[in-house]
Design an enzyme around this catalytic site. Structure first.
Site, short mmCIF file in Angstrom:
data_model
loop_
_atom_site.label_atom_id
_atom_site.label_comp_id
_atom_site.label_asym_id
_atom_site.label_seq_id
_atom_site.Cartn_x
_atom_site.Cartn_y
_atom_site.Cartn_z
CD GLU A 284 -2.31 -0.94 2.47
OE1 GLU A 284 -2.36 -0.05 3.43
OE2 GLU A 284 -3.66 -1.54 3.11
NE ARG A 323 5.00 15.24 4.11
CZ ARG A 323 6.47 15.65 4.35
NH1 ARG A 323 7.37 16.66 3.37
NH2 ARG A 323 7.59 14.11 4.85
CB CYS A 353 -3.40 35.15 10.57
SG CYS A 353 -3.31 36.85 9.26
C1 PLP Z 1 -0.54 5.82 5.23
C2 PLP Z 1 -0.75 4.71 4.63
C3 PLP Z 1 -0.37 4.19 3.84
C4 PLP Z 1 1.01 4.75 2.76
O1 PLP Z 1 2.08 5.07 3.58
P1 PLP Z 1 3.50 5.56 2.82
O2 PLP Z 1 4.23 5.95 4.02
O3 PLP Z 1 2.76 7.43 2.02
O4 PLP Z 1 3.85 4.96 1.91
C5 PLP Z 1 -0.28 2.92 3.84
N1 PLP Z 1 -1.40 2.27 4.48
C6 PLP Z 1 -2.13 2.72 5.92
C7 PLP Z 1 -3.53 1.68 6.34
C8 PLP Z 1 -2.16 3.84 5.68
O5 PLP Z 1 -2.39 4.21 6.49
#
Ligand code: PLP
Length: 425
Positions: A284, A323, A353
């Site tokens: 993911e 960020r 602000c």
């Molecule tokens: C945010 C998130 C990701 C992605 O993370 P990265 O560091 O952007 O690769 C994958 N899985 C879950 C459950 C997340 O919350």
């Protein structure tokens, strides 16, 4: 290879100069490179070739429909954290059947939508969520595919706000409670237990903690197998970090090498203990797909000398790019056109602000008012975290493809920002 290079003294995205983009579309504007996006996705996709594996892009990093469409056409699945994100996947032509639903707070309505659309799996994070999902699926006369997000309690060695795999985090089921939680899930009539997942944190510079987490998941899969609970997929979450240009903070591992190491461990285990049974491996990734595909292009409004600090006031702000304010993140700042002269050290700040409204601190610049700056590596967790604070319309978004710049989200107008509001009669 970076798709942002200096050509004839001007910073370009692929073949288009950022000054031309500013002139045509205004600032602040997010500019993404299509080639960089495909290159990053293919680093994952290629390493998965010929394997039972799926790359589910974590779209919270950047959910512009054009980005989703380009990735869907490459065969990407998606990792979502809300019903709204699922509707984006569908609007972009993505496949719900390759979509995974993560997050600790799924509502009844979100569960219904996801079941009706036929998503691949719910990544469940608690026992109450299991019960709710069982109930919702039962009412629809369906069975919900579930994975449990297990918290392997490994230290991802990243910023505390983006470390998610420790005992003290709100995410996942504690490793020591996982077996009991799986037993509860298996006993519920409207759930199909199909997977196991983890996500230990973001911006990991090394894959050692991820491989440690993998070993713990594998151990648990074996235990579950002994109990008659069979796991069909193993989801590693996201997390591989990117190079923000901070000295000493370079990611130690290319994506392809990380995946190769994961597959090597999975293969060795399948051969030795899992009797060769198939298991799908899911990733993911978010940040590593989109971060270095984008910059935030901004114009200098004023240079303000101060007693202790000098300020470079630009037209982008914390509402466009959160960020730095949120994680004290260091973002590289480049002048779009180099200028001769003595560099002065500035804090680059926006017009909002809040003292927290800064984009970069202590940067040496020769730039003058009216010049353009590019905040580099801003393609992930940039536009998706943007807000309308101070009634500021969100930035435009552009995708550059070779010599062409495409507007993929137009700038918001002030009237749109209060169009949903009404006054009392
Ligand atoms: C945010 C998130 C990701 C992605 O993370 P990265 O560091 O952007 O690769 C994958 N899985 C879950 C459950 C997340 O919350």
């Amino acid at each position: 290879m970076s798709q942002f290079t200096i050509q004839d003294g001007v910073l370009h995205a692929e073949g288009v100069s950022l000054s031309a983009i500013a002139e045509r579309f205004g600032t602040p504007t997010y500019v993404y490179s299509k080639a960089a996006l495909l290159e990053n996705f293919n680093a994952y996709h290629d390493a998965c070739q010929g394997r039972d594996a799926l790359v589910c892009y974590a779209m919270k990093a950047n959910s512009n429909l054009a980005v989703l469409d380009l990735l869907a056409r490459q065969g990407a699945g998606f990792d979502i954290v809300s019903g709204g994100e699922l509707l984006r996947v569908i609007a972009a032509g993505g496949d719900p059947g390759k979509t995974i639903f993560s997050g600790v707070g799924k509502t009844v309505e979100e569960m219904q939508l996801a079941l009706e659309k036929g998503i691949l799996c719910f990544n469940v994070e608690s026992i109450p969520e299991l019960h709710r999902l069982n109930e919702v699926a039962g009412k629809l006369g369906m069975r919900a595919p579930v994975s449990l997000r297990v918290n392997p309690n490994v230290d991802a060695k990243t910023h505390p706000y983006i470390a998610t795999g420790l005992k003290a985090n709100k995410f996942g089921v504690a490793f020591d409670d996982a077996l009991d939680t799986y037993r509860s899930a298996a006993a519920l009539p409207n759930l199909d237990v199909v997977g196991i997942d983890c996500h230990i944190g973001s911006q990991l510079l090394d894959d050692a903690p991820l491989l440690e987490a993998l070993d713990k998941l594998i151990e648990l899969i074996d235990t579950l197998h002994g109990e008659g609970i069979h796991i069909h997929h193993l989801d590693m979450g996201g997390g591989i970090g990117v190079d923000y240009g901070v000295a000493g903070d370079k990611p130690a591992v290319p994506v392809g090498d990380y995946l190769t190491r994961v597959f090597a461990r999975v293969d060795a285990w399948r051969a030795e203990k899992h009797e060769g049974r198939p298991i799908k491996v899911i990733f993911e990734p978010g940040r590593s797909i989109v971060a270095d595909t984008g910059v935030l292009l901004t114009k200098i409004e004023y240079l303000k000398p101060g007693v202790e600090k000098n300020f470079c006031i630009v037209d982008a702000a914390m509402n466009d790019l959160m960020r730095p304010a949120l994680y004290e993140a260091w973002m590289d700042v480049q002048q779009v056109t180099a200028r001769a002269g003595e560099a002065v050290t500035y804090d680059v700040v926006g017009p909002v602000c809040e003292s927290g409204d800064w984009l970069a601190r202590e940067r040496a610049l020769t730039a003058q008012p009216g010049d353009l700056l590019a905040i580099m590596t801003a393609g992930a967790y940039g536009m998706t975290m943007a807000s309308n604070y101070n009634t500021r319309g969100r930035a435009a978004e552009i995708i550059v493809d070779g010599e062409e710049a495409h507007l993929v989200r137009r700038r918001e107008t002030p009237a749109e920002l209060f169009a949903l509001e009404t006054v009392l009669k």
